[in-house]
Design a protein around this motif. Structure first.
Motif, PDB file in Angstrom:
ATOM      1  N   ILE A  16      -6.388  23.686 -41.300  1.00  0.00           N
ATOM      2  CA  ILE A  16      -7.398  24.292 -40.120  1.00  0.00           C
ATOM      3  C   ILE A  16      -8.568  23.754 -40.499  1.00  0.00           C
ATOM      4  O   ILE A  16      -9.361  23.222 -39.578  1.00  0.00           O
ATOM      5  CB  ILE A  16      -7.218  25.551 -39.929  1.00  0.00           C
ATOM      6  CG1 ILE A  16      -5.794  26.194 -39.380  1.00  0.00           C
ATOM      7  CG2 ILE A  16      -8.270  26.052 -38.898  1.00  0.00           C
ATOM      8  CD1 ILE A  16      -5.729  27.517 -39.372  1.00  0.00           C
ATOM      9  N   GLY A  17      -9.064  23.950 -41.556  1.00  0.00           N
ATOM     10  CA  GLY A  17     -10.550  23.382 -42.035  1.00  0.00           C
ATOM     11  C   GLY A  17     -10.660  21.942 -41.808  1.00  0.00           C
ATOM     12  O   GLY A  17     -11.662  21.586 -41.378  1.00  0.00           O
ATOM     13  N   VAL A  19      -9.007  19.764 -39.899  1.00  0.00           N
ATOM     14  CA  VAL A  19      -8.898  19.745 -38.351  1.00  0.00           C
ATOM     15  C   VAL A  19     -10.508  20.095 -37.554  1.00  0.00           C
ATOM     16  O   VAL A  19     -11.100  19.469 -37.056  1.00  0.00           O
ATOM     17  CB  VAL A  19      -7.820  20.224 -37.613  1.00  0.00           C
ATOM     18  CG1 VAL A  19      -8.058  20.234 -36.129  1.00  0.00           C
ATOM     19  CG2 VAL A  19      -6.678  19.968 -37.953  1.00  0.00           C
ATOM     20  N   VAL A  20     -10.949  21.169 -38.040  1.00  0.00           N
ATOM     21  CA  VAL A  20     -12.268  21.780 -37.479  1.00  0.00           C
ATOM     22  C   VAL A  20     -13.254  20.910 -37.764  1.00  0.00           C
ATOM     23  O   VAL A  20     -14.024  20.491 -37.118  1.00  0.00           O
ATOM     24  CB  VAL A  20     -12.319  23.267 -37.997  1.00  0.00           C
ATOM     25  CG1 VAL A  20     -13.794  23.552 -37.488  1.00  0.00           C
ATOM     26  CG2 VAL A  20     -11.425  23.975 -37.399  1.00  0.00           C
ATOM     27  N   VAL A  21     -13.238  20.321 -39.180  1.00  0.00           N
ATOM     28  CA  VAL A  21     -14.459  19.504 -39.618  1.00  0.00           C
ATOM     29  C   VAL A  21     -14.303  18.454 -38.946  1.00  0.00           C
ATOM     30  O   VAL A  21     -15.588  17.725 -38.643  1.00  0.00           O
ATOM     31  CB  VAL A  21     -14.375  19.680 -41.227  1.00  0.00           C
ATOM     32  CG1 VAL A  21     -15.506  18.684 -41.779  1.00  0.00           C
ATOM     33  CG2 VAL A  21     -14.703  20.838 -41.776  1.00  0.00           C
ATOM     34  N   GLN A  22     -13.048  17.695 -39.010  1.00  0.00           N
ATOM     35  CA  GLN A  22     -13.190  16.210 -38.695  1.00  0.00           C
ATOM     36  C   GLN A  22     -13.537  16.318 -36.879  1.00  0.00           C
ATOM     37  O   GLN A  22     -14.181  15.327 -36.480  1.00  0.00           O
ATOM     38  CB  GLN A  22     -11.801  15.712 -38.615  1.00  0.00           C
ATOM     39  CG  GLN A  22     -11.415  15.476 -40.176  1.00  0.00           C
ATOM     40  CD  GLN A  22     -10.057  14.587 -40.228  1.00  0.00           C
ATOM     41  OE1 GLN A  22      -9.250  15.115 -39.355  1.00  0.00           O
ATOM     42  NE2 GLN A  22     -10.038  13.839 -41.275  1.00  0.00           N
ATOM     43  N   THR A  23     -13.151  17.224 -36.111  1.00  0.00           N
ATOM     44  CA  THR A  23     -13.156  17.336 -34.750  1.00  0.00           C
ATOM     45  C   THR A  23     -14.851  17.445 -34.538  1.00  0.00           C
ATOM     46  O   THR A  23     -15.410  16.905 -33.840  1.00  0.00           O
ATOM     47  CB  THR A  23     -12.654  18.352 -34.287  1.00  0.00           C
ATOM     48  OG1 THR A  23     -11.167  18.435 -34.225  1.00  0.00           O
ATOM     49  CG2 THR A  23     -12.980  18.678 -32.653  1.00  0.00           C
ATOM     50  N   PHE A  24     -15.400  18.531 -35.296  1.00  0.00           N
ATOM     51  CA  PHE A  24     -16.754  18.905 -35.123  1.00  0.00           C
ATOM     52  C   PHE A  24     -17.435  17.609 -35.713  1.00  0.00           C
ATOM     53  O   PHE A  24     -18.799  17.277 -34.851  1.00  0.00           O
ATOM     54  CB  PHE A  24     -17.331  20.240 -35.812  1.00  0.00           C
ATOM     55  CG  PHE A  24     -17.063  21.058 -34.958  1.00  0.00           C
ATOM     56  CD1 PHE A  24     -18.159  21.684 -34.312  1.00  0.00           C
ATOM     57  CD2 PHE A  24     -15.950  22.037 -35.056  1.00  0.00           C
ATOM     58  CE1 PHE A  24     -18.150  22.998 -33.315  1.00  0.00           C
ATOM     59  CE2 PHE A  24     -15.905  23.241 -34.426  1.00  0.00           C
ATOM     60  CZ  PHE A  24     -16.939  23.754 -33.524  1.00  0.00           C
ATOM     61  N   CYS A 272     -19.568  19.385 -45.484  1.00  0.00           N
ATOM     62  CA  CYS A 272     -18.325  20.372 -45.583  1.00  0.00           C
ATOM     63  C   CYS A 272     -17.159  19.238 -45.436  1.00  0.00           C
ATOM     64  O   CYS A 272     -16.188  19.648 -45.993  1.00  0.00           O
ATOM     65  CB  CYS A 272     -18.116  20.903 -44.038  1.00  0.00           C
ATOM     66  SG  CYS A 272     -19.417  22.111 -43.897  1.00  0.00           S
ATOM     67  N   THR A 295      -3.583  15.881 -35.411  1.00  0.00           N
ATOM     68  CA  THR A 295      -4.092  16.568 -34.585  1.00  0.00           C
ATOM     69  C   THR A 295      -5.539  16.475 -34.197  1.00  0.00           C
ATOM     70  O   THR A 295      -5.798  16.492 -32.889  1.00  0.00           O
ATOM     71  CB  THR A 295      -3.932  18.198 -35.340  1.00  0.00           C
ATOM     72  OG1 THR A 295      -2.664  18.336 -35.599  1.00  0.00           O
ATOM     73  CG2 THR A 295      -4.404  19.233 -34.485  1.00  0.00           C
ATOM     74  N   THR A 296      -6.320  16.043 -35.128  1.00  0.00           N
ATOM     75  CA  THR A 296      -7.802  15.789 -34.932  1.00  0.00           C
ATOM     76  C   THR A 296      -7.845  14.519 -33.697  1.00  0.00           C
ATOM     77  O   THR A 296      -8.804  14.704 -32.914  1.00  0.00           O
ATOM     78  CB  THR A 296      -8.615  15.488 -36.105  1.00  0.00           C
ATOM     79  OG1 THR A 296      -8.301  16.324 -36.860  1.00  0.00           O
ATOM     80  CG2 THR A 296      -9.885  15.314 -35.733  1.00  0.00           C
TER      81      THR A 296
END
Length: 354
Positions: A16-17, A19-24, A272, A295-296
């Protein structure tokens, strides 16, 4: 006796970390641009600050693991060799160039396309290892590589216009980025497997070189060169200066533009990313990383279509699915072969003991 299995919650947190960091990161890099696709801050200074933050985190981790500052220093002196420093410097140089390319490419294409192309680095790494180090590539992995190329071609071809979606110069930069990422991956694997240096200590050396290289790059060229390479928008009053030499002498300040929230977030996301990759190394594996990248990619393609006016059609969707399935096939075959090798080694060891 084998090591204890990593809890599923930690693996999920790493997934999850990432995915979130790459997306943001993809979204922030795009939204940090002002009108005209320029950055109102220097990307070089943003990378410098991110490297400095990661360096401080790695130093704290190394001191904590060593027990004291003195023990950390003595451990570093005994473990770090001149050859290790040379390889680390080469790797930091590659990362430095690649980070600059990323800023430029976020100006030329949407985050979804850029992330989709980045999935090709694993395949290029395999080809490099096969060609340079004669490392075996399985037959099904070659099929996956061909599927990857076919999928990328399908994604980038606009059937209605009868032409590619991007300029050929942009594809050249994307190809250079993939090559550098692949070589960096091979270098990183060589460092991890060849030198008996802890991950935190390796990061300290790598981030130190990264900080110094970007800092020297920031202060070395004229401001106009920095502007052209990094997409920095020189202040409007500079354009009104009639003397060309005076215009070239104008250099944006190191912290110029960081009063904007998006500029600060670029630094935060870069920092991050380093921390999350460390989590992946420690708690997850290549499968989780592959699924996180996939996913990203899907998320960023949708975001690019909704918010950044990127095109999306059935052919592109089919090509994207092909690329992601090729990644899955490639990694699955690699893990299956690794499991067979371990089973063969265990059987050979049991036969020798009998």
């Amino acid at each position: 006796m084998g090591s204890d299995p990593v809890p599923l919650t930690l693996q999920a947190a790493a997934y999850i970390g990432l995915v979130v960091v790459q997306t943001f990161t993809g979204v922030i890099y795009r939204t940090a641009q002002s009108t005209g696709g320029k950055y109102e801050f220097s990307p070089l200074s943003a990378i410098c600050l991110a490297e400095l933050f990661k360096l401080c985190m790695s130093l704290a981790s190394h001191v904590k693991n060593s027990g004291s500052v003195r023990a950390a220093w003595h451990g570093a002196r005994s473990d770090v060799s001149g050859r290790f420093l040379l390889f680390s410097f080469a790797l930091a140089t590659l990362y430095c160039i690649n980070n600059r390319l990323s800023f430029k490419l976020f100006q030329l294409t949407d985050p979804g396309t850029l992330t989709l192309f980045r999935t090709g680095s694993a395949f290029v790494s395999a080809v490099l290892l096969w060609g340079l180090l004669r490392r075996a590539v399985l037959q099904l992995q070659w099929v996956a590589i061909v599927l990857q190329v076919a999928g990328l071609i399908a994604v980038q071809y606009d059937a209605c216009a009868g032409a590619s979606r991007l300029e050929w110069s942009t594809y050249a930069l994307l190809f250079v980025m993939i090559i550098i990422s692949s070589i960096s991956g091979v270098f990183n694997e060589h460092l991890l497997k060849t030198f008996k240096v802890s991950l935190s200590l390796q990061n300290i050396v790598l981030y130190t070189f990264g900080f110094l290289l970007n800092l020297m790059w920031f202060f070395s060229p004229p401001a106009a060169t920095v502007a052209n390479l990094a997409g920095f928008s020189i202040q409007e009053e500079a354009a009104e200066v009639e003397n060309v030499e005076a215009t070239l002498a104008i250099r944006p300040g190191f912290f110029h533009g960081f009063d904007r929230f998006s500029a600060v977030m670029v630094v935060v996301m870069n920092a991050c990313m380093g921390l999350v990759i460390t989590m992946i190394y420690k708690y997850a594996d290549v499968v989780i990383k592959t699924f996180a990248v996939s996913t990203t990619t899907v998320i960023l393609v949708i975001i690019s279509f909704v918010f950044f006016d990127a095109s999306l059609n059935i052919v592109m969707c089919a090509g994207m699915v092909t690329v992601l399935l090729a990644s899955y096939i490639y990694i699955s075959e690699k893990l299956r072969q690794a499991a067979l090798d371990r089973a063969s080694a265990a059987a050979a060891g049991a036969g020798a003991d009998a």
